[in-house]
Scaffold this motif. Structure first.
Motif, PDB file in Angstrom:
ATOM      1  N   ASP A 357       0.984  -1.152  -0.051  1.00 54.71           N
ATOM      2  CA  ASP A 357      -0.048  -0.058  -0.013  1.00 54.71           C
ATOM      3  C   ASP A 357       0.895   1.265  -0.177  1.00 54.71           C
ATOM      4  O   ASP A 357       1.160   1.773   1.084  1.00 54.71           O
ATOM      5  CB  ASP A 357      -0.892  -0.040   1.352  1.00 54.71           C
ATOM      6  CG  ASP A 357      -1.960   1.050   1.171  1.00 54.71           C
ATOM      7  OD1 ASP A 357      -1.949   1.812   0.284  1.00 54.71           O
ATOM      8  OD2 ASP A 357      -2.771   1.196   2.076  1.00 54.71           O
ATOM      9  N   TRP A 358       1.517   1.481  -1.298  1.00 52.84           N
ATOM     10  CA  TRP A 358       2.417   2.548  -1.228  1.00 52.84           C
ATOM     11  C   TRP A 358       1.755   4.029  -0.951  1.00 52.84           C
ATOM     12  O   TRP A 358       2.614   5.032  -0.338  1.00 52.84           O
ATOM     13  CB  TRP A 358       2.922   2.554  -2.842  1.00 52.84           C
ATOM     14  CG  TRP A 358       3.497   1.435  -3.254  1.00 52.84           C
ATOM     15  CD1 TRP A 358       2.912   0.685  -4.129  1.00 52.84           C
ATOM     16  CD2 TRP A 358       4.501   0.324  -2.660  1.00 52.84           C
ATOM     17  NE1 TRP A 358       3.284  -0.615  -4.415  1.00 52.84           N
ATOM     18  CE2 TRP A 358       4.429  -0.673  -3.400  1.00 52.84           C
ATOM     19  CE3 TRP A 358       5.182   0.360  -1.609  1.00 52.84           C
ATOM     20  CZ2 TRP A 358       5.217  -1.793  -3.456  1.00 52.84           C
ATOM     21  CZ3 TRP A 358       6.223  -0.580  -1.532  1.00 52.84           C
ATOM     22  CH2 TRP A 358       6.162  -1.640  -2.244  1.00 52.84           C
ATOM     23  N   SER A 360      -0.490   4.634   1.429  1.00 54.11           N
ATOM     24  CA  SER A 360      -0.569   4.952   2.730  1.00 54.11           C
ATOM     25  C   SER A 360       0.979   5.254   3.512  1.00 54.11           C
ATOM     26  O   SER A 360       1.200   5.875   4.323  1.00 54.11           O
ATOM     27  CB  SER A 360      -1.135   3.588   3.371  1.00 54.11           C
ATOM     28  OG  SER A 360      -2.646   3.579   3.095  1.00 54.11           O
ATOM     29  N   LEU A 361       1.733   4.427   2.986  1.00 55.51           N
ATOM     30  CA  LEU A 361       3.266   4.323   3.265  1.00 55.51           C
ATOM     31  C   LEU A 361       3.583   5.901   3.155  1.00 55.51           C
ATOM     32  O   LEU A 361       4.307   6.434   4.090  1.00 55.51           O
ATOM     33  CB  LEU A 361       4.183   3.400   2.804  1.00 55.51           C
ATOM     34  CG  LEU A 361       4.014   1.918   3.314  1.00 55.51           C
ATOM     35  CD1 LEU A 361       4.644   0.999   2.641  1.00 55.51           C
ATOM     36  CD2 LEU A 361       4.669   1.869   4.689  1.00 55.51           C
ATOM     37  N   SER A 362       3.538   6.324   2.083  1.00 55.08           N
ATOM     38  CA  SER A 362       4.195   7.428   1.533  1.00 55.08           C
ATOM     39  C   SER A 362       3.406   8.731   2.498  1.00 55.08           C
ATOM     40  O   SER A 362       3.965   9.868   2.737  1.00 55.08           O
ATOM     41  CB  SER A 362       4.067   7.932   0.321  1.00 55.08           C
ATOM     42  OG  SER A 362       2.642   7.705  -0.475  1.00 55.08           O
ATOM     43  N   ALA A 363       1.856   8.491   2.342  1.00 53.39           N
ATOM     44  CA  ALA A 363       1.151   9.620   2.995  1.00 53.39           C
ATOM     45  C   ALA A 363       1.427   9.798   4.660  1.00 53.39           C
ATOM     46  O   ALA A 363       1.772  10.836   5.138  1.00 53.39           O
ATOM     47  CB  ALA A 363      -0.443   9.235   3.024  1.00 53.39           C
ATOM     48  N   LEU A 364       1.955   8.477   5.309  1.00 53.27           N
ATOM     49  CA  LEU A 364       2.308   8.715   6.755  1.00 53.27           C
ATOM     50  C   LEU A 364       3.463   9.435   6.932  1.00 53.27           C
ATOM     51  O   LEU A 364       3.849  10.144   7.736  1.00 53.27           O
ATOM     52  CB  LEU A 364       2.516   7.087   7.230  1.00 53.27           C
ATOM     53  CG  LEU A 364       1.303   6.441   7.760  1.00 53.27           C
ATOM     54  CD1 LEU A 364       1.502   5.041   7.791  1.00 53.27           C
ATOM     55  CD2 LEU A 364       0.727   6.955   8.883  1.00 53.27           C
ATOM     56  N   LEU A 365       4.570   9.336   5.829  1.00 49.82           N
ATOM     57  CA  LEU A 365       5.939   9.994   5.853  1.00 49.82           C
ATOM     58  C   LEU A 365       5.542  11.421   5.584  1.00 49.82           C
ATOM     59  O   LEU A 365       6.703  12.270   6.105  1.00 49.82           O
ATOM     60  CB  LEU A 365       6.766   9.282   4.960  1.00 49.82           C
ATOM     61  CG  LEU A 365       7.460   7.832   5.318  1.00 49.82           C
ATOM     62  CD1 LEU A 365       8.074   7.176   4.255  1.00 49.82           C
ATOM     63  CD2 LEU A 365       8.188   8.107   6.580  1.00 49.82           C
ATOM     64  N   ALA A 390       9.383  -1.836  -1.193  1.00 56.34           N
ATOM     65  CA  ALA A 390       9.601  -1.669  -2.541  1.00 56.34           C
ATOM     66  C   ALA A 390      10.611  -2.545  -3.379  1.00 56.34           C
ATOM     67  O   ALA A 390      10.437  -3.361  -4.382  1.00 56.34           O
ATOM     68  CB  ALA A 390      10.122  -0.362  -2.837  1.00 56.34           C
ATOM     69  N   ARG A 391      11.933  -2.980  -2.675  1.00 55.41           N
ATOM     70  CA  ARG A 391      12.940  -3.617  -2.960  1.00 55.41           C
ATOM     71  C   ARG A 391      12.489  -5.282  -3.259  1.00 55.41           C
ATOM     72  O   ARG A 391      12.544  -5.912  -4.211  1.00 55.41           O
ATOM     73  CB  ARG A 391      14.192  -3.854  -2.229  1.00 55.41           C
ATOM     74  CG  ARG A 391      15.455  -4.419  -2.863  1.00 55.41           C
ATOM     75  CD  ARG A 391      16.624  -4.379  -1.852  1.00 55.41           C
ATOM     76  NE  ARG A 391      17.018  -3.080  -1.441  1.00 55.41           N
ATOM     77  CZ  ARG A 391      16.814  -2.589  -0.417  1.00 55.41           C
ATOM     78  NH1 ARG A 391      16.516  -3.269   0.859  1.00 55.41           N
ATOM     79  NH2 ARG A 391      17.337  -1.342   0.087  1.00 55.41           N
ATOM     80  N   SER A 421       5.535  -1.490 -11.934  1.00 56.90           N
ATOM     81  CA  SER A 421       5.047  -0.348 -12.702  1.00 56.90           C
ATOM     82  C   SER A 421       4.119   0.618 -11.756  1.00 56.90           C
ATOM     83  O   SER A 421       3.973   1.723 -11.670  1.00 56.90           O
ATOM     84  CB  SER A 421       4.283  -0.530 -13.887  1.00 56.90           C
ATOM     85  OG  SER A 421       3.552   0.530 -14.544  1.00 56.90           O
ATOM     86  N   ARG A 422       3.156  -0.217 -11.033  1.00 55.34           N
ATOM     87  CA  ARG A 422       2.277   0.538 -10.026  1.00 55.34           C
ATOM     88  C   ARG A 422       3.055   1.335  -8.883  1.00 55.34           C
ATOM     89  O   ARG A 422       2.616   2.413  -8.518  1.00 55.34           O
ATOM     90  CB  ARG A 422       1.310  -0.496  -9.395  1.00 55.34           C
ATOM     91  CG  ARG A 422       0.323   0.021  -8.559  1.00 55.34           C
ATOM     92  CD  ARG A 422      -0.804  -1.018  -8.180  1.00 55.34           C
ATOM     93  NE  ARG A 422      -0.008  -1.770  -7.143  1.00 55.34           N
ATOM     94  CZ  ARG A 422      -0.088  -1.403  -5.750  1.00 55.34           C
ATOM     95  NH1 ARG A 422      -0.526  -0.168  -5.338  1.00 55.34           N
ATOM     96  NH2 ARG A 422       0.469  -2.215  -4.997  1.00 55.34           N
ATOM     97  N   LEU A 423       3.918   0.484  -8.520  1.00 56.00           N
ATOM     98  CA  LEU A 423       5.056   1.095  -7.474  1.00 56.00           C
ATOM     99  C   LEU A 423       5.686   2.456  -8.010  1.00 56.00           C
ATOM    100  O   LEU A 423       5.705   3.408  -7.221  1.00 56.00           O
ATOM    101  CB  LEU A 423       6.209   0.225  -7.213  1.00 56.00           C
ATOM    102  CG  LEU A 423       7.511   0.600  -6.560  1.00 56.00           C
ATOM    103  CD1 LEU A 423       6.967   1.251  -4.895  1.00 56.00           C
ATOM    104  CD2 LEU A 423       8.488  -0.593  -6.373  1.00 56.00           C
TER     105      LEU A 423
END
Length: 810
Positions: A357-358, A360-365, A390-391, A421-423
């Protein structure tokens, strides 16, 4: 063979005695001990036959007392035989017979209950409606069913007490494992076996010395704890044997440990308050285990526990943020901040979709206080989890030490490409924002830069994200200008290298940004070097500039900026005056080394003239001479960097170098100085660091030793030079044994005779050193003990050649 006459004339014990006397098999194998395909099918078919016979005869032959009345005593006698083949076969057949009788007993109990209800209904009728004949028939049927149940219970009890109770502790592990497997089957089939009198055998056998027996116990318990109705009967068993089950998560057999973790997961799900907080934490920490199966099982336990906490905190909360924050708290509490990749890999199979869930992770940061309570440590931990996820999503490979993923199918490769691609679409727009927010923190900026290696960089063009590319390049330049930490600089260099890949349509913009960055750094370096003297601030700036150039040089060809001459002059100035500090000298050596390597990499493709080859060889010769002088420097960083650079450069310019004009064999002085460096700074016990830096120091010394050993294996140094390494094999076996052993194996494959001669030379050198020591006590007690230890390690390697070795030791 058991004949009909034997059955008629002999007792069961006499039959077994007769079979034992006539059993003259030469081989220790028997049908149940063989594990080939046909014999495995034979065993399965035998078990199916027993089950079929019992079920077909459940209304007649099984209950008439003739068939089983003759068979069970024979099986009991076989199971008590001293012959392993008889005992194993008799036990298996008897236990399988018991397993087949349990459903028959259940069916009889069901018929008895139905009969009792019918009888009660008939008796409750009034005198005018009651049928005496029907009532008499039901009473007769009740007596018959009771007799059958009593006979069957007596038969099953005789099998359990006469065979199982004796054989569950048999000396043969296969027999004990069979007992536990069948006991578990009985418990799953009938609640009559879910008593403390039967469960205790499973608990006792959890301490068995054989992994196969413990494994069967654990699997039997899994099937019990996996059913809430059966788990309700295990309260006393749980209280008595829970400590043992929790301790078994560290079982020496990995398969047993994995199954135990699965068992505890079922226990936590189906038994309320089964595990304490400390016991749960002990299981959860196994997500960092080296074995992937065990770590994945612990990951499922951890996720179940976190999801249960999430439901307790907010029953209606379906947001992934809560799970991510709970996972982050566990990661921070474990205090293993370099192991985020192992945590992510452990929970990937069960809750990988949450980690992907990229948004949510980026929004938290990216959230700003007071909207979020994330602190400094939390942000750093979440960055590590994001990068590890991600890796894992882009590469599909577990972290180092957990093996490799199986070969992916075409469908899995397509799914991985879609996920990549989605990442990329999700994180490319927010990566510049993340870098801008955390640009001052090297521990966060370096991992974030590694995200570029996980992206599909073609998305910049296909997804019309060029504006984000410009922002990203701007942040990259600022990070390089701002930081000196090696991790940030190396990550930025790799990121630029990926963006400048030849196959990308967007490579022109990153190449232009790289050129501008190199122009600024090179110009600053020349400006600083032109000054006749430098103050502390200028020296600091010079060292930072050289470190940045070295990091870029490691991934990019900066030879057009002509940095070799100023760096060489700086190195010569340091050797002549000693005024250049080590903080400047080490990155200068790195820049010269990388410049020469880039120049050498161009030689095969450009077809250089003899004049160019001579000039390049002269530059390499001068640099090697300067590094040789640095081997005596007082600063350990300068010494180690010079030694590492010499090892690499001599390897590249070895005797097999093409064209031969570039070959640079080391002279006798350099060879002696390299060997002396090993003795003084690698094998000298006084340099063994203690405390927090011990592991890093050992790794540095291992790297230096590996560089020297590569020169031996590639023929740059003569074979006899290996004696300077081999003679330390016994004394430093724990620190460098694997490196030295690999070196000896390679030398033996190249020339066995020369290798054996080098081993003997190593012994002679060690003996000479011992004889020169002062004091007979030292020579007798310590020196010759070391010599004997080395000889014992060499003798098995030499094989037939060990006689001269033993004579030398004598």
């Amino acid at each position: 063979t058991v004949t009909l006459r034997m059955f008629r004339e002999l007792q069961s014990s006499e039959i077994v005695q007769h079979l034992t006397k006539t059993f003259d098999e030469d081989s220790a194998e028997y049908p149940l001990s063989r594990h080939t395909g046909p014999w495995r099918r034979f065993r399965a078919s035998l078990c199916e036959l027993l089950a079929a016979v019992v079920w077909r005869g459940r209304h007649g032959a099984v209950l008439d007392g003739f068939l089983l009345g003759a068979l069970v005593p024979l099986l009991a006698a076989l199971a008590d035989s001293p012959v392993r083949a008889f005992r194993h076969t008799g036990t298996l057949v008897a236990l399988k017979l018991m397993s087949a009788l349990v459903p028959v007993a259940l069916a009889l109990a069901t018929r008895g209950d139905n009969n009792a209800r019918q009888l009660e209904a008939e008796r409750s009728k009034g005198p005018g409606r009651r049928a005496p004949a029907r009532l008499e028939e039901l009473l007769e049927q009740q007596r018959e069913l009771q007799e059958q149940q009593e006979d069957l219970e007596a038969l099953m009890n005789s099998i359990f007490k006469g065979i199982f109770v004796h054989r569950y502790r048999d000396v043969v592990p296969e027999i004990r494992a069979t007992c536990m497997e069948e006991l578990g089957r009985w418990m799953r089939s009938s609640a009559a076996f879910l008593t403390d009198g039967h469960l205790k055998y499973l608990g006792w056998t959890l301490h068995d010395k054989q992994p196969a027996v413990r494994l069967q116990c654990v699997k039997a318990l899994q099937r019990l704890y996996g059913r809430p109705d059966a788990a309700a009967h295990l309260e006393l068993f749980t209280g008595r044997f829970k400590t043992r089950m929790v301790a078994m998560v560290l079982d020496k057999e990995p398969d047993v440990a994995v199954e135990v973790v699965k068992l505890l997961t079922l226990m936590a799900e189906n038994v309320e308050d089964a595990l304490t907080e400390a016991e749960s934490c002990r299981v959860c920490t196994l997500v960092y285990a080296a074995g992937r199966d065990l770590a994945a099982a612990a990951g499922r336990f951890l996720c179940a526990r976190l999801l249960a906490r999430q439901r307790e905190a907010a029953p209606e909360d379906g947001d992934n943020r809560t799970f991510l924050l709970l996972l982050l708290d566990f990661f921070l509490e474990s205090e293993l901040h370099e192991h985020a990749a192992y945590l992510v890999d452990s929970v990937w199979d069960c809750e990988g979709r949450r980690l992907r869930d990229w948004d949510s992770l980026s929004a938290l940061l990216l959230e700003r206080p007071p909207a979020t309570a994330l602190g400094e440590r939390q942000e750093r931990g979440l960055v590590e989890i994001l990068v590890a996820a991600a890796r894992r999503a882009s590469a599909g490979q577990p972290p180092p030490g957990r093996g490799s993923a199986p070969k992916a199918s075409a469908r899995e490769r397509r799914a991985r490409a879609d996920e990549r691609s989605r990442l990329s679409h999700c994180l490319i727009p927010v990566l510049p924002q993340l870098l801008a927010k955390f640009s001052a923190d090297a521990d966060k900026a370096a991992p974030l830069l590694e995200l570029l290696q996980c992206f599909d960089l073609g998305v910049f063009c296909t997804g019309r994200l060029e504006k984000h590319l410009e922002l990203l390049l701007e942040q990259l330049g600022e990070l390089v200008e701002k930081h000196q930490a090696a991790a940030v600089l190396e990550a930025a260099a790799r990121a630029l290298h990926g963006l400048c890949a030849p196959g990308l349509a967007l490579r022109a913009r990153p190449a232009l940004a790289r050129g501008r960055l190199a122009d600024r750094l090179a110009g600053r370096l020349r400006h600083l070097l032109q000054a006749p003297s430098l103050d502390d601030e200028e020296l600091y700036s010079l060292a930072a500039t050289l470190r940045r150039l070295g990091a870029l040089f490691n991934a990019h060809d900066l030879t057009p900026w002509q940095l070799l001459e100023p760096c060489t002059q700086l190195l010569q100035r340091a050797l002549d005056t000693g005024e250049v500090p080590a903080e400047v000298l080490v990155p200068a050596i790195t820049c010269i080394h990388l410049h020469l390597l880039w120049e050498l990499s161009h030689v095969p493709s450009t077809g250089a003239t003899q004049e160019q080859l001579r000039r390049l060889r002269d530059q390499a010769t001068l640099f090697c001479s300067q590094c040789q002088s640095c081997l005596c420097d007082t600063d350990p960083g300068v010494r180690e960097q010079a030694f590492a650079v010499l090892s690499d450069l001599l390897l590249v310019l070895g005797p097999r170098r093409e064209p031969p004009a570039l070959a640079l064999p080391p002279d006798a002085g350099l060879r002696a100085q390299l060997a002396a460096f090993l003795q003084d700074h690698v094998f000298d016990g006084a340099h063994a660091e203690a405390g927090e830096g011990a592991a890093e120091g050992l790794q540095r010394r291992r790297t230096l030793l590996a560089g020297f050993c590569k020169l031996l294996l590639c023929g740059v140094l003569e074979p006899s030079a290996a004696s300077d390494v081999y003679k330390h094999y016994a004394k430093f076996h724990s620190a460098y044994g694997d490196i030295i052993k690999e070196t000896m194996d390679g030398a033996r494959r190249r020339d066995p005779h020369q290798w054996a001669a080098t081993l003997l030379l190593s012994l002679q050198q060690l003996m000479t050193e011992l004889l020169l020591q002062e004091g007979p006590e030292v020579r007798a007690a310590a020196g010759f003990a070391e010599l004997r230890a080395l000889a014992r390690r060499f003798a098995p390697l030499l094989g037939p050649r060990s006689r001269p070795l033993l004579l030398a030791m004598h």
